[in-house]
Design a protein around this motif. Structure first.
Motif, PDB file in Angstrom:
ATOM      1  N   GLU A 284      43.333  62.298  37.865  1.00 31.14           N
ATOM      2  CA  GLU A 284      44.026  61.646  38.535  1.00 31.14           C
ATOM      3  C   GLU A 284      43.407  60.445  39.460  1.00 31.14           C
ATOM      4  OE1 GLU A 284      47.265  62.378  38.526  1.00 31.14           O
ATOM      5  OE2 GLU A 284      46.673  63.887  36.774  1.00 31.14           O
ATOM      6  N   VAL A 285      42.221  60.452  39.619  1.00 31.14           N
ATOM      7  CA  VAL A 285      41.550  59.456  40.454  1.00 31.14           C
ATOM      8  C   VAL A 285      41.411  58.145  39.702  1.00 31.14           C
ATOM      9  CG1 VAL A 285      39.311  58.933  41.251  1.00 31.14           C
ATOM     10  CG2 VAL A 285      40.098  61.222  41.415  1.00 31.14           C
ATOM     11  N   ASP A 286      42.048  57.124  40.165  1.00 35.67           N
ATOM     12  CA  ASP A 286      41.875  55.791  39.275  1.00 35.67           C
ATOM     13  C   ASP A 286      41.348  54.568  40.345  1.00 35.67           C
ATOM     14  OD1 ASP A 286      43.858  55.687  41.077  1.00 35.67           O
ATOM     15  OD2 ASP A 286      45.513  55.078  39.722  1.00 35.67           O
ATOM     16  N   VAL A 287      41.579  54.712  41.716  1.00 35.34           N
ATOM     17  CA  VAL A 287      40.890  53.634  42.465  1.00 35.34           C
ATOM     18  C   VAL A 287      39.862  54.462  43.618  1.00 35.34           C
ATOM     19  CG1 VAL A 287      41.181  51.833  44.213  1.00 35.34           C
ATOM     20  CG2 VAL A 287      42.653  52.164  42.226  1.00 35.34           C
ATOM     21  N   VAL A 288      38.750  54.124  43.699  1.00 34.79           N
ATOM     22  CA  VAL A 288      37.763  54.437  44.536  1.00 34.79           C
ATOM     23  C   VAL A 288      37.273  53.443  45.861  1.00 34.79           C
ATOM     24  CG1 VAL A 288      35.322  55.511  44.867  1.00 34.79           C
ATOM     25  CG2 VAL A 288      36.906  56.098  42.924  1.00 34.79           C
ATOM     26  N   ALA A 289      37.969  53.824  47.070  1.00 34.71           N
ATOM     27  CA  ALA A 289      37.581  53.020  47.871  1.00 34.71           C
ATOM     28  C   ALA A 289      37.689  51.399  47.541  1.00 34.71           C
ATOM     29  CB  ALA A 289      36.179  53.088  48.488  1.00 34.71           C
ATOM     30  N   GLY A 290      38.763  51.084  46.900  1.00 30.86           N
ATOM     31  CA  GLY A 290      38.841  49.851  46.396  1.00 30.86           C
ATOM     32  C   GLY A 290      38.396  49.392  45.220  1.00 30.86           C
ATOM     33  N   ARG A 291      37.459  50.095  44.673  1.00 33.42           N
ATOM     34  CA  ARG A 291      36.760  49.639  43.524  1.00 33.42           C
ATOM     35  C   ARG A 291      37.666  50.359  42.230  1.00 33.42           C
ATOM     36  NH1 ARG A 291      30.920  52.260  45.209  1.00 33.42           N
ATOM     37  NH2 ARG A 291      31.094  51.523  47.353  1.00 33.42           N
ATOM     38  N   TYR A 292      37.575  49.400  41.378  1.00 34.50           N
ATOM     39  CA  TYR A 292      38.496  49.469  39.953  1.00 34.50           C
ATOM     40  C   TYR A 292      39.861  49.238  40.212  1.00 34.50           C
ATOM     41  CZ  TYR A 292      34.239  52.302  39.126  1.00 34.50           C
ATOM     42  OH  TYR A 292      32.964  52.826  39.086  1.00 34.50           O
ATOM     43  N   ALA A 293      40.181  48.818  41.532  1.00 40.12           N
ATOM     44  CA  ALA A 293      41.639  48.489  41.836  1.00 40.12           C
ATOM     45  C   ALA A 293      41.871  47.076  41.075  1.00 40.12           C
ATOM     46  CB  ALA A 293      41.787  48.061  43.144  1.00 40.12           C
ATOM     47  N   VAL A 294      43.200  46.717  40.788  1.00 36.01           N
ATOM     48  CA  VAL A 294      43.499  45.331  40.048  1.00 36.01           C
ATOM     49  C   VAL A 294      44.246  44.671  41.272  1.00 36.01           C
ATOM     50  CG1 VAL A 294      44.609  44.388  38.242  1.00 36.01           C
ATOM     51  CG2 VAL A 294      43.628  46.310  37.678  1.00 36.01           C
ATOM     52  N   VAL A 295      43.809  43.571  41.598  1.00 44.53           N
ATOM     53  CA  VAL A 295      44.481  42.901  42.627  1.00 44.53           C
ATOM     54  C   VAL A 295      45.075  41.523  41.926  1.00 44.53           C
ATOM     55  CG1 VAL A 295      44.209  41.390  44.709  1.00 44.53           C
ATOM     56  CG2 VAL A 295      42.834  43.528  44.550  1.00 44.53           C
ATOM     57  N   HIS A 296      46.412  41.494  42.056  1.00 48.87           N
ATOM     58  CA  HIS A 296      47.081  40.375  41.523  1.00 48.87           C
ATOM     59  C   HIS A 296      47.032  39.132  42.405  1.00 48.87           C
ATOM     60  CE1 HIS A 296      48.776  43.199  38.538  1.00 48.87           C
ATOM     61  NE2 HIS A 296      49.123  43.991  39.805  1.00 48.87           N
TER      62      HIS A 296
END
Lengths: 419, 237
Positions: A284-296
């Protein structure tokens, strides 16, 4: 003291007062927009009660996650797994010194478990205070030599700390000679063949200085230090033990995160979580403290990645496999290390033919490095201006520590203004 | 094997003395030759190899204490290489690498160890680590200001007649001459350039790189205009 049932433990009145003062300071800091407030809040509590960490941790099952790279990600994975069994206090934002640990424990007072990421230089002191059930030791490589000590000395200090906690389970990376030399003194080691993406600091023996012999999958030294037989290992996309095979279909990218997940599984099992339950929580983990997030932003999709030293970059290069344009942002503030020499131990040559923009407060250091790596690139010190030079579509953004957080804040402010 | 016209750059013991990213200096020297149309090759020489003695330039980097003693011992065992460093090649020796080439080194416990005695210098531990930016005026004509980052505890004393690479303006350098007008950084001879400025010292100081290449090849090298180079020097000077 440590035998009281979880969540039932009473703090002394002075510690309670110190915790309230810290939480109030943190709240004020947040309201003033100065940050998450955990560091300042934790500092206030510790200033009033130097034993606050010991008191706050008492009665909880504590997992400490330490090492040079992957602490934040692995602690998020461990916390996700442990949460399937009960409430967890976790320094999720990555404040990884004693103040951050105090803040996390103060904000979630009645939890049965705590998962705390700890800077490797502070591991000994934090372990002394919290008497951990489990210590996870991911890797020990060079990071910020200008303010830290040399890595061999760190390994020795960690080793002495682990030896003082005979009942602690030490989940340690069998493929990292520095980690093995540190964990060799642990009474209850659990060895995970988690791999080592960069051995630039580990080709000579941490114990005697002679050259190590690497013979897949092991390594050894004539002095006797050698890779221990692993209790956990990775095969294709599965994690194996002597009596179980678990799927490792995590959402986080890259081999280095499969390694982190294997370490997290071993740690979760060491605190009594069932392996199947833990494995499904990791998925279930996909974003870690902003890392691996996709920002548009405009027509661009920015995938946010953090790498801050040669070992981190070695793991990162496998995540950058697609020919996406790349924005690299490098600072050299205190939290990054003032010395940019490490850029010369990153194999930027492997970037290939993608579009690259060098950015950040040390854009010129990076730009010169990229030129010598034979890479065509542009150098634009301001990261937002740098984005304007890249096409629409998917872009990988890799930044080191303060550059990453600065860039996230600026993107966030832009959105607030736009909204 | 490479052809006769290829300049070979020997990167000595990156597996032992690689703690401070000094291997980048080999890349810099090779690229600066290639960009001028001169073939260059980096020979990586690990502790397991029999070291080649035909390189025009050799590089020695920095490392931790145990690694340094291992490297000194390894170099002593390869006498042909030692003779090459003494008589034919040009050597850039950084930090621990510089100390190894001296008469002796003393560790933090007061134990003395012999060096290769290619330089008339001795090194003993100082009271505290010198960590930070250094600016020095380089003794090599035309190089100007040296900029770099130091991180060491060694205090290096130069024998009479031995010349430092530069005069310290800010930072510590060799750590001797405190209180006097002249505080030295590194060592300079015909064949050996020694410095405490670690990591990509040649990236920050391209004129020093070209001095080494000129000494090693005898060729006059045309100027290079590298993007970001001026900005990089401006960051630190």
């Amino acid at each position: 003291m440590a035998t009281a049932p979880p969540g039932q433990l009473r703090l002394g009145w002075w510690t309670r007062a110190a915790v309230h003062a810290g939480l109030a300071t943190a709240g004020l800091s947040r309201r003033l927009g100065l940050g998450a407030g955990s560091i300042i809040g934790g500092r206030v509590t510790l200033a009033l009660d130097p034993h606050a960490l010991r008191h706050l941790a008492a009665g909880r099952r504590v997992v400490l996650v330490s090492g040079t790279n992957g602490k934040t990600t692995t602690s998020h994975l461990v916390a996700a797994a442990v949460r399937t069994a009960g409430r967890v206090a976790h320094n999720a934002g990555g404040s990884n010194m004693a103040d951050g640990a105090v803040a996390a424990l103060a904000e979630a007072r009645d939890t049965e478990y705590a998962v705390i990421e700890v800077d490797e230089l502070h591991l000994a002191a934090v372990a002394e205070a919290v008497d951990p059930a489990v210590v996870v030791l991911l890797n020990l490589t060079r990071d910020q030599l200008d303010r830290a000590t040399e890595v061999g000395a760190i390994a020795a200090a960690v080793g002495q700390a682990l030896a003082r906690h005979p009942s602690t389970v030490v989940v340690a990376n069998a493929d990292d000679p520095m980690v093995v030399s540190a964990a060799a003194l642990a009474s209850r080691p659990v060895w995970v063949a988690a791999g080592a993406s960069w051995l630039g600091d580990a080709s000579s023996c941490p114990r005697c200085g002679q050259t190590l012999t690497f013979t897949e999958p092991g390594w050894q030294c004539v002095c006797g230090l050698a890779r221990p037989t692993p209790d956990w290992w990775i095969e294709d996309s599965k994690v194996c033990t002597a009596d179980a095979v678990l799927p490792l279909d995590i959402r986080l990218p890259g081999q280095v995160n499969r390694s982190n997940a294997a370490m997290a599984l071993a740690a979760a099992c060491a605190v009594g979580i069932s392996a199947d339950q833990a494995a499904s929580a990791l998925r279930e983990v996909d974003v870690v403290a902003g890392r691996y997030a996709v920002v548009h932003r405009g027509g661009q999709d920015l995938r946010m990645l953090l790498a801050k030293n040669p070992a981190g970059w070695a793991g990162m290069l496998s995540m950058l496999s697609e020919p996406r344009p790349l924005l690299v942002i490098i600072n050299a503030r205190e939290a990054d290390g003032r010395d940019t020499s490490w850029l010369w131990d990153v194999a930027f040559e492997q970037f290939g033919s993608r579009q690259v923009v060098a950015s950040g407060e040390r854009a010129a250091d990076l730009g010169v490095r990229l030129s010598y790596a034979g890479l065509d690139h542009r150098t634009v010190a301001d990261p937002l201006a740098a984005l304007e030079t890249l096409p629409p579509g998917q872009i990988d953004v890799v930044a080191n520590y303060t550059a990453f957080h600065q860039f996230r804040r600026r993107l966030g402010r832009e959105r607030e203004v736009a909204g | 094997m490479s052809g006769e016209s290829t300049v070979e750059i020997g990167l000595l013991l990156p597996d032992v003395l690689g703690t401070y990213s000094d291997a980048g200096n080999a890349t810099i020297l090779a690229q600066r030759l290639r960009w001028r149309g001169i073939a260059a090759e980096i020979r990586t020489i690990t502790a397991r190899d029999v070291p080649p003695t035909g390189c025009a330039v050799y590089l020695l980097g920095g490392g931790e204490d145990t690694a340094q003693l291992f490297a000194a011992d390894w170099l002593r065992r390869h006498d042909q290489l030692r003779r090459t460093l003494e008589t034919c090649a040009v050597t850039l020796a950084v930090c621990a690498g510089l100390q190894i080439l001296g008469q002796s080194m003393t560790d933090s416990k007061g134990q003395h160890y012999p060096g290769l005695a290619l330089l008339d210098i001795t090194t003993a531990p100082g009271r505290q680590r010198a960590v930070g930016e250094v600016v020095a005026t380089c003794a090599v004509p035309g190089v100007g200001s040296l900029t770099g980052f130091e991180n060491h505890r060694g205090v290096t004393t130069l024998g009479p007649g031995t010349v430092p690479l530069g005069r310290v303006l800010t930072g510590t350098g060799n750590g001797t001459g405190t209180g006097t007008k002249y505080r030295g950084e590194g060592v300079l001879t015909d064949r050996i350039i020694g410095t405490y400025l670690h990591g990509p010292v040649l990236a920050r100081n391209p004129a020093l790189a070209d001095h080494i290449l000129h000494q090693a090849t005898g060729q006059t090298l045309s100027p290079l205009d590298l993007p970001d180079q001026a900005a990089l020097r401006n960051t630190y000077l």
